[in-house]
Write a protein that holds these residues in place. Structure first.
Motif, PDB file in Angstrom:
ATOM      1  N   ILE A 118      -0.996   1.518  10.983  1.00 23.91           N
ATOM      2  CA  ILE A 118      -1.641   1.254   9.618  1.00 23.91           C
ATOM      3  C   ILE A 118      -2.458   2.380   9.229  1.00 23.91           C
ATOM      4  O   ILE A 118      -3.525   2.943   9.975  1.00 23.91           O
ATOM      5  CB  ILE A 118      -2.549   0.166   9.865  1.00 23.91           C
ATOM      6  N   VAL A 119      -2.520   2.876   7.793  1.00 24.59           N
ATOM      7  CA  VAL A 119      -2.977   4.144   7.493  1.00 24.59           C
ATOM      8  C   VAL A 119      -4.165   3.676   6.554  1.00 24.59           C
ATOM      9  O   VAL A 119      -4.981   4.619   6.101  1.00 24.59           O
ATOM     10  CB  VAL A 119      -2.233   5.115   7.017  1.00 24.59           C
ATOM     11  N   LEU A 120      -4.073   2.559   5.889  1.00 21.02           N
ATOM     12  CA  LEU A 120      -5.085   1.983   4.893  1.00 21.02           C
ATOM     13  C   LEU A 120      -5.176   0.568   4.932  1.00 21.02           C
ATOM     14  O   LEU A 120      -4.089  -0.048   4.731  1.00 21.02           O
ATOM     15  CB  LEU A 120      -4.577   2.649   3.669  1.00 21.02           C
ATOM     16  N   VAL A 121      -6.376   0.036   4.685  1.00 24.91           N
ATOM     17  CA  VAL A 121      -6.557  -1.355   4.429  1.00 24.91           C
ATOM     18  C   VAL A 121      -7.294  -1.473   3.026  1.00 24.91           C
ATOM     19  O   VAL A 121      -8.439  -0.996   3.115  1.00 24.91           O
ATOM     20  CB  VAL A 121      -7.390  -2.254   5.416  1.00 24.91           C
ATOM     21  N   ALA A 122      -6.766  -1.683   2.018  1.00 30.87           N
ATOM     22  CA  ALA A 122      -7.424  -1.859   0.875  1.00 30.87           C
ATOM     23  C   ALA A 122      -7.621  -3.418   0.120  1.00 30.87           C
ATOM     24  O   ALA A 122      -6.804  -4.155   0.498  1.00 30.87           O
ATOM     25  CB  ALA A 122      -6.691  -0.969  -0.262  1.00 30.87           C
ATOM     26  N   ALA A 123      -8.628  -3.720  -0.501  1.00 35.71           N
ATOM     27  CA  ALA A 123      -8.892  -4.881  -1.089  1.00 35.71           C
ATOM     28  C   ALA A 123      -9.379  -4.796  -2.611  1.00 35.71           C
ATOM     29  O   ALA A 123      -9.950  -3.536  -2.955  1.00 35.71           O
ATOM     30  CB  ALA A 123      -9.969  -5.694  -0.149  1.00 35.71           C
ATOM     31  N   ASN A 124      -9.159  -5.909  -3.321  1.00 41.28           N
ATOM     32  CA  ASN A 124      -9.682  -6.094  -4.565  1.00 41.28           C
ATOM     33  C   ASN A 124     -10.995  -6.583  -4.650  1.00 41.28           C
ATOM     34  O   ASN A 124     -11.583  -7.069  -5.740  1.00 41.28           O
ATOM     35  CB  ASN A 124      -8.787  -6.908  -5.486  1.00 41.28           C
ATOM     36  N   GLY A 178     -12.241  -8.638   5.701  1.00 45.23           N
ATOM     37  CA  GLY A 178     -11.328  -7.818   6.574  1.00 45.23           C
ATOM     38  C   GLY A 178     -11.524  -6.409   6.386  1.00 45.23           C
ATOM     39  O   GLY A 178     -10.810  -5.677   7.363  1.00 45.23           O
ATOM     40  N   LEU A 179     -12.274  -5.852   5.457  1.00 46.36           N
ATOM     41  CA  LEU A 179     -12.495  -4.248   5.414  1.00 46.36           C
ATOM     42  C   LEU A 179     -13.409  -4.005   6.608  1.00 46.36           C
ATOM     43  O   LEU A 179     -13.305  -3.012   7.294  1.00 46.36           O
ATOM     44  CB  LEU A 179     -12.950  -3.905   4.050  1.00 46.36           C
ATOM     45  N   THR A 180     -14.463  -5.076   6.702  1.00 44.39           N
ATOM     46  CA  THR A 180     -15.299  -4.677   7.798  1.00 44.39           C
ATOM     47  C   THR A 180     -14.286  -4.630   9.211  1.00 44.39           C
ATOM     48  O   THR A 180     -14.814  -3.622  10.086  1.00 44.39           O
ATOM     49  CB  THR A 180     -16.460  -5.862   7.977  1.00 44.39           C
ATOM     50  N   LEU A 181     -13.786  -5.219   9.555  1.00 45.84           N
ATOM     51  CA  LEU A 181     -12.896  -5.273  10.935  1.00 45.84           C
ATOM     52  C   LEU A 181     -12.084  -4.195  10.738  1.00 45.84           C
ATOM     53  O   LEU A 181     -11.973  -3.449  11.694  1.00 45.84           O
ATOM     54  CB  LEU A 181     -12.106  -6.532  10.915  1.00 45.84           C
ATOM     55  N   GLY A 184     -11.254   1.784  13.244  1.00 47.10           N
ATOM     56  CA  GLY A 184     -10.920   2.804  12.733  1.00 47.10           C
ATOM     57  C   GLY A 184      -9.951   3.255  11.783  1.00 47.10           C
ATOM     58  O   GLY A 184      -9.434   4.265  11.768  1.00 47.10           O
ATOM     59  N   ILE A 185      -9.849   2.203  11.164  1.00 50.99           N
ATOM     60  CA  ILE A 185      -8.718   2.429  10.095  1.00 50.99           C
ATOM     61  C   ILE A 185      -9.424   2.560   8.822  1.00 50.99           C
ATOM     62  O   ILE A 185     -10.511   2.046   8.192  1.00 50.99           O
ATOM     63  CB  ILE A 185      -7.931   1.010   9.788  1.00 50.99           C
ATOM     64  N   ALA A 225       0.203  -2.919  16.002  1.00 47.41           N
ATOM     65  CA  ALA A 225       0.374  -1.481  15.714  1.00 47.41           C
ATOM     66  C   ALA A 225      -0.273  -0.696  16.747  1.00 47.41           C
ATOM     67  O   ALA A 225       0.224   0.534  17.116  1.00 47.41           O
ATOM     68  CB  ALA A 225      -0.056  -1.091  14.625  1.00 47.41           C
ATOM     69  N   LYS A 226      -1.039  -1.478  17.727  1.00 38.32           N
ATOM     70  CA  LYS A 226      -1.701  -0.593  18.768  1.00 38.32           C
ATOM     71  C   LYS A 226      -0.566  -0.587  19.872  1.00 38.32           C
ATOM     72  O   LYS A 226      -1.121   0.349  21.097  1.00 38.32           O
ATOM     73  CB  LYS A 226      -2.677  -1.467  19.388  1.00 38.32           C
ATOM     74  N   ALA A 227       0.428  -1.086  20.061  1.00 35.45           N
ATOM     75  CA  ALA A 227       1.330  -1.088  20.845  1.00 35.45           C
ATOM     76  C   ALA A 227       2.257   0.100  20.708  1.00 35.45           C
ATOM     77  O   ALA A 227       2.472   0.615  19.872  1.00 35.45           O
ATOM     78  CB  ALA A 227       2.469  -2.255  20.922  1.00 35.45           C
ATOM     79  N   PRO A 228       2.481   0.941  22.050  1.00 35.02           N
ATOM     80  CA  PRO A 228       2.828   2.155  21.897  1.00 35.02           C
ATOM     81  C   PRO A 228       4.151   2.318  21.303  1.00 35.02           C
ATOM     82  O   PRO A 228       4.748   3.076  20.920  1.00 35.02           O
ATOM     83  CB  PRO A 228       2.984   2.688  23.539  1.00 35.02           C
TER      84      PRO A 228
END
Length: 316
Positions: free
Chosen positions: A33-39, A45-48, A53-54, A24-27
């Motif tokens: 990516i607007v959200l990363v959510a986890a159970n 992966g949340l730390t990354l 900046g997500i 997604a960083k490619a122009p």
């Protein structure tokens, strides 16, 4: 270019999430990516994602009924403004309500060549079966586990002496490439001429005695051996528009529609004021409204006997 807003659901390290994030960083990538959510609030992966900046959200599913937890996640997806959901190692069975809320807008990547080996232990099962290839698949999520329409696959050779771990490591490389590419194609499909034409075709040919021909260089739909009620314009006369042309129900309707929404409605060249163009190549096409417009246009040209049969059918 307006980018599609994608939320990613993970349960652990999120390597496929990372692949989507960096793609997604490619122009020219059509999604962001607007959200990363986890159970699991401690999912690595949340730390990354946070470091990149997500926006993140972590919440344990323990102590919640499935539908109750899915509603918590659904609320976060809505809050983030997500248009699509990508499951990336999300180890949760989803409730029918959640799947229904994201129908045709949620993808998953699965480590097998579906329909083979749904569920778990896919690599061992492929090896035990003596398959020459394993691989990965991206599919639309439906209520049945790993059963939705497959959008893309990558076969990966099974080498002599492969173990589930060695095979998994190569398949993971394929997953990272396949998912980003397939997601990009999926979020832009509603701007692709063939996909748009097929959506119109499905609705138009569902009408009684409708057929499809080619007229004025455009696919068009009419009553069999009768008048036309719809055309699909694809850059006709070089106007750069993909649009649906339908008959209006009154001469003043064309002007009214254009005045109300000039970005979507337009006057089609050479068709006069008893037809209106509806752009299909802009965001948020209301396909229920398109179906209604096709039906109304069909009624303008249908013989009275056919109209009577249609009215009787609609009563039931």
């Amino acid at each position: 270019m307006t980018k599609a807003k994608v939320a990613v659901l993970i349960s652990g390290r999120g390597s496929n999430m990372a692949a989507l994030l960096y793609a997604a960083k490619a122009p020219d990538c059509p999604y962001e990516i607007v959200l990363v959510a986890a159970n699991d609030p401690l999912a690595p992966g949340l730390t990354l994602a946070a470091a990149e900046g997500i926006a993140i959200f972590g919440h344990s599913h323990k102590g919640h009924k499935r539908a109750e937890f899915d509603q918590i996640i659904h609320a976060q997806l809505q809050k983030a403004g997500a248009h699509y959901v990508a499951l990336a190692g999300y180890m949760r069975l989803l409730s029918p309500e959640f799947v229904g809320a994201w129908e045709n807008r949620m993808l998953n990547i699965h480590p097998s060549l579906l329909p083979k080996y749904k569920g778990l232990d896919t690599h061992q099962r492929a090896i035990d079966a003596g398959d020459t290839h394993a691989g990965c698949s991206v599919h639309i999520v439906t209520a049945e586990l790993d059963d939705g329409p497959v959008l893309g696959q990558t076969p990966v050779v099974i080498l002599p002496g492969d173990t589930p771990d060695t095979l998994a490591s190569r398949i993971l490389i394929a997953e990272h490439q396949l998912y980003a590419r397939t997601l990009a194609d999926f979020v832009t499909r509603e701007r692709q001429p063939d996909w748009l034409l097929n959506r119109v075709r499905e609705a138009a040919l569902a009408l009684p005695q409708a057929d499809e021909t080619l007229s004025h260089g455009m696919p068009c739909f009419g009553i069999v051996k009768g008048k036309k009620f719809a055309y699909v314009s694809r850059d006709h006369h070089g106007d750069g528009i993909i649009g649906l042309l339908v008959k209006t129900t009154a001469p003043e309707e064309q002007a009214m529609l254009i005045d109300r929404d000039p970005a979507r409605y337009y006057r089609p060249s050479y068709f006069g004021n008893d037809w209106v163009g509806i752009r299909l190549d802009i965001d948020d096409t209301d396909w229920d409204q398109i179906t209604d417009r096709l039906r109304a246009s069909w009624r303008q040209v249908a013989p009275k006997k056919l109209l009577g049969l249609m009215d009787v059918a609609e009563e039931f």
